[in-house]
Scaffold this active site. Structure first.
Site, mmCIF file in Angstrom:
data_model
loop_
_atom_site.group_PDB
_atom_site.id
_atom_site.type_symbol
_atom_site.label_atom_id
_atom_site.label_comp_id
_atom_site.label_asym_id
_atom_site.label_seq_id
_atom_site.Cartn_x
_atom_site.Cartn_y
_atom_site.Cartn_z
ATOM 1 N N ASP A 230 0.874 -1.299 -0.016
ATOM 2 C CA ASP A 230 -0.138 0.097 -0.084
ATOM 3 C C ASP A 230 0.877 1.255 0.170
ATOM 4 O OD1 ASP A 230 -2.160 -1.861 -0.020
ATOM 5 O OD2 ASP A 230 -2.463 -1.447 2.009
ATOM 6 N N GLU A 231 2.062 1.172 -0.533
ATOM 7 C CA GLU A 231 2.901 2.279 -0.742
ATOM 8 C C GLU A 231 3.381 2.758 -2.078
ATOM 9 O OE1 GLU A 231 4.070 4.027 1.944
ATOM 10 O OE2 GLU A 231 3.327 2.759 3.423
#
Length: 287
Positions: A230-231
């Protein structure tokens, strides 16, 4: 009949003369610029450009223009692409138990709003879980996964993506973390959607965690998948205001709404070549 529209995108280190060379190549090739957007990132020193154009002459040749751009790209060290706007991208959709994003994308595709060719649906739940959804002729692949079988399952996922000749993979609420290896293979062509909060809530039942903390905004983020969970580079975000009257169930419902629209906007921009990678973030040339 109007001539076909073409889309050119490019990025490179910024230096004088880029726009002039691009414009001259299009003019000399017998093409007309319909829309042009550019961005000079003064922090990184990189330049980004998106151009829509069509033929101004009957004998204008895109093949010759491509050869010209190969030379220009070599001179400037460009990453570039050029395609006809009606050349649809081939898309693999991946889903788990929650199907709201998948259903929304399929509706937009069938209604003509989402110009793509869905070439496969991959799910880690059996076909019966989606009995209410009309997949039509889209091939459905049930690929269950456990901690013990993850690597074998991902090998099947990768083979499916390759055999379908997919240009883009969309994780439409596919609730499995991709391995670093698969994420690397799909770099720059895999879009994910997840809830995003301030503060962030990880783990099970994020909307229930948010409710317990009394948040005033919920939201969603669409981003490219990378090995950092999720980066990845963010493509689209949106929020929904809530109040103390909203139960966890209402948060879930509102969260699904914002997830649907954020993912749809992100996918639409990628399909239309409006998203260019800029290191750990993106440049979005909105229509």
């Amino acid at each position: 009949m109007p001539s076909a529209r073409h889309i050119l995108t490019l990025s490179c280190a910024n230096r004088p003369g880029i726009v002039a060379r691009v414009s001259a190549a299009l003019f000399d090739g017998g093409f007309n610029i319909l829309d042009a957007q550019q961005f000079d990132d003064t922090e990184t020193g990189n330049f980004f450009m998106r151009v829509e154009f069509n033929a101004a002459k009957a004998d204008s040749g895109v093949g010759a223009l491509r050869e010209t751009f190969k030379m220009i790209a070599g001179d400037f060290g460009m990453e570039w692409s050029m395609r006809t706007s009606d050349q649809r991208k081939r898309v693999v959709l991946m889903v788990s138990r929650f199907d709201h994003c998948l259903v929304d994308l399929l509706y937009r595709w069938r209604s003509g709003e989402m110009p793509m060719d869905p070439v496969a649906i991959i799910a880690n739940y059996p076909r019966d879980s989606y009995a209410h959804i009309d997949f039509g002729d889209i091939p459905f692949h049930y690929l269950p996964v456990t901690r013990q079988t993850k690597m074998e399952q991902e090998a099947q996922v990768w083979e499916t993506v390759k055999s379908a000749r997919a240009d883009l993979v969309v994780l439409a609420r596919y609730m499995q973390i991709l391995s670093d290896g698969l994420a690397a293979k799909l770099q720059g062509r895999c879009v994910n959607i997840h809830h995003s909060f301030l503060p962030g809530f990880k783990g099970a039942k994020p909307y229930h965690q948010a409710h317990a903390r009394g948040v005033k905004l919920i939201g969603a983020t669409a981003h490219f998948v990378t090995s950092d969970l999720d980066e990845g580079p963010i493509i689209e975000q949106d929020v929904e205001r809530i109040s103390h009257r909203d139960t966890p169930e209402v948060l879930v419902r509102k969260g699904r709404d914002v997830e649907r629209r954020v993912l749809a906007r992100a996918v639409a921009n990628v399909l239309d070549d409006r998203v260019l990678l800029n290191h750990g973030k993106t440049v979005i040339f909105n229509g």
